[in-house]
Each structure stands twice: as structure tokens, then as C-alpha cells.
Design an enzyme around this catalytic site. Sequence first.
Site, PDB file in Angstrom:
ATOM      1  N   ALA A  47       0.893  -0.879  -0.318  1.00  0.00           N
ATOM      2  CA  ALA A  47       0.207   0.010  -0.410  1.00  0.00           C
ATOM      3  C   ALA A  47       0.714   1.042   0.431  1.00  0.00           C
ATOM      4  O   ALA A  47       0.054   2.562  -0.452  1.00  0.00           O
ATOM      5  CB  ALA A  47      -1.056  -0.308   1.016  1.00  0.00           C
ATOM      6  N   LYS A  48       2.099   1.349   0.243  1.00  0.00           N
ATOM      7  CA  LYS A  48       3.147   2.539   0.600  1.00  0.00           C
ATOM      8  C   LYS A  48       3.084   2.906  -1.097  1.00  0.00           C
ATOM      9  O   LYS A  48       4.206   4.138  -0.825  1.00  0.00           O
ATOM     10  CB  LYS A  48       4.790   1.800   1.297  1.00  0.00           C
ATOM     11  CG  LYS A  48       4.143   1.885   2.725  1.00  0.00           C
ATOM     12  CD  LYS A  48       3.396   3.017   3.465  1.00  0.00           C
ATOM     13  CE  LYS A  48       3.034   2.164   4.841  1.00  0.00           C
ATOM     14  NZ  LYS A  48       2.784   3.848   5.936  1.00  0.00           N
ATOM     15  N   ASP A  49       2.961   2.167  -1.552  1.00  0.00           N
ATOM     16  CA  ASP A  49       2.806   2.693  -3.278  1.00  0.00           C
ATOM     17  C   ASP A  49       2.577   4.050  -3.410  1.00  0.00           C
ATOM     18  O   ASP A  49       2.348   5.156  -4.575  1.00  0.00           O
ATOM     19  CB  ASP A  49       2.965   1.431  -4.295  1.00  0.00           C
ATOM     20  CG  ASP A  49       3.848   1.075  -4.745  1.00  0.00           C
ATOM     21  OD1 ASP A  49       4.744   1.274  -3.809  1.00  0.00           O
ATOM     22  OD2 ASP A  49       3.738  -0.445  -5.218  1.00  0.00           O
ATOM     23  N   ALA A  52       4.032   7.153  -0.990  1.00  0.00           N
ATOM     24  CA  ALA A  52       5.436   7.157  -1.618  1.00  0.00           C
ATOM     25  C   ALA A  52       4.691   8.181  -3.127  1.00  0.00           C
ATOM     26  O   ALA A  52       5.340   9.234  -3.524  1.00  0.00           O
ATOM     27  CB  ALA A  52       6.339   6.620  -2.194  1.00  0.00           C
ATOM     28  N   THR A  79       7.472   1.528   2.493  1.00  0.00           N
ATOM     29  CA  THR A  79       7.763   3.136   1.860  1.00  0.00           C
ATOM     30  C   THR A  79       8.761   3.316   1.471  1.00  0.00           C
ATOM     31  O   THR A  79       8.762   3.456   0.049  1.00  0.00           O
ATOM     32  CB  THR A  79       7.813   4.137   2.910  1.00  0.00           C
ATOM     33  OG1 THR A  79       6.327   3.822   3.832  1.00  0.00           O
ATOM     34  CG2 THR A  79       7.220   5.773   2.287  1.00  0.00           C
TER      35      THR A  79
END
Length: 331
Positions: A47-49, A52, A79
Amino acid sequence: MIRNKGITNSILELVGETPLIKLHKVTKGLPGSYYAKFEAFNPGHSAKDRIALHIVKDAEKKGILKKGATIVETTSGNTGFSLAMISIVRGYKCILAVSDKSSIDKIDLLKSMGAEVHICPANVPPEDPRSYYEVAKRIHKKTKNSVYINQYFNELNTEAHYKSTGPEIWKQTEGKITHLVVASGTGGTISGTGKYLKEQNPNIKILAVDAIGSVLKKYHETGELDLNEVSPYKIEGLGKNLIPTATDFDVIDVYEKVSDKNAALEARNIVKKEGMFLGYTSGAVMQATKQYALKEMFSEESFVVLIFSDHGSRYMNKIYSDDWMKENDFL
């Protein structure tokens, strides 16, 4: 829901629009129906895409980030991987301060993506000069033409999920969602997604997952940062020993704490029962969902969405290693 039927110009165009998958065996016996928002389908496998890319695009738009610049960040791994991937595509350098609690797999992945990695002790106070917060700040100060992403205290972290994850879930569930279960770390995912969903229907319950050894649950309930709550724990990307401003505690209805052991065993259980190869926090989310069910949080009419935040390949030397599990008395 098929995007990019033809040629995709960049891997970054594949961020978001992840599938919602019905859970069957792992939720058997629980009242209601359960669905997993499978964030491992992002190109960086987490989910950090979303955050970022959103933060980088904002910095580019404002002229803060220009080609050849250096991105600096504090991360438990995911991340960092997203930023390293984006840096390759966009032409930036990437320096990461990483917690030593992060799996060897994550650290090796970051290095393979060309990031400069500084490994910092996890079990020290945030203000300790060795902490990954302070190390990242120092690197940023001494590195010319650098940008510090600072996900824990960056409102764009929350905004990314408000603009993407929340609307996706609302659309995918056709507005039927009644409960959202999310791991609370930096707080961006739960706050942004939860805020959007509550704006559509204020009756939706936002259920947070915290780790035993973290301060977030008590802070939500009392408004007090109690450092006596802090103790070492092994789950990555979940819980905190400080209060991230990216967390909107007003959006969250309730917190549930889970143990390292139960979260690890539940991740392995999901693989065997659903065929979904997931990370440590996803196991924590599933465990918390079962604990919420025991507290009669759900009914037969409940439509529950769980956010499974990353892929299990990053934990091969941890929760998917029988040796590691036995060393920690989890098996």
C-alpha cells in the site's frame, strides 16, 4: 476493472486500483461477509506505493523535487521500497534510515533497488540520536538538494488514501461496506481511507489494529502518551512508540491490540486457507478481525473490508521461516 489494456508507459501507472477479494475459509464461522483489499497488487507489492507516489508528485509539482535530487526517508521497509522504485523511474537518489526490526528480505530488496540503507536500532526512544527518525533528519540536513518524505508527520500520507483507497473501496463494495479493519502505523491508510468512507456513510465503523508494546490504543482512548506501554515487539509497520500526526484519531472508532505470535500464525493460516501470500501486518489485521468478532462487533449483515497491506515475500526469513518461528516460541 482492467486498466492499461494496451501498453503501459511506466510501472508507476500501475499504482492503485487493487482488487477486493472475498474471503471464504479463513473467516468461516464469523458473522457477516469479509473481503480483502489486496495491496500486494501494487507494483511495489504494498500500500505504500500510493503514499510514496503521491508525496513525490506533490514535491515535483511544487518544484521542491527536481531530477538528480536525493529522497531521504524513515521506513520499516515498504515505503522505502516504493521510494526506491520511484527514484529509479524518476531519476533520483534514495537514502533510507531503516529499523533493524525490518526483515533481512526487506533490507536486501532495498539495496538491490539501488538505495543507500542505514540500519538503526528499533528499541530506542524516537529522540535518541540512533533512532531512524533522527538518523534520517541528520542525513537530510547534510545532503544537498535532498527532500525528507517524513511519512509519519506528512498530511499527504493521509491524503493519498483519501483520494485513492477510500474511493476504490466505496466503489468496489457499491457502498455496502459496514466495517473497515486496518493496521495503524503511520496512520495514513486508516485515516485517509476512513475519512472518505465516513463522509459517504457516517455509520461505517473504522476498526484499528495495534501491536502489544505500542502506545496508539491507549492514546486513542485517553489522549495520553503513556511510555509505560512501550515494549519491544516484532510486527513491522504496525504500532508506534510516538504519536504520528498523520493519524486522525477522530476518524477511528476503536483499537484492538494483537500479539506477535497470533499475527504471525494468522498470516500463515491465510496462505494455507485462501492462497494469499501476505505480510506480517495482514496477519495482524486478520487476527484483530477475529478478536473483534469475539467482542460481537459484527452481525450477519456486516460487510467487512480488511486491508491486507503487503506481500509475504518480504518475510521469508521471519514469519515464513520455521526456524525463526521456533526461535521465538511461535511454533
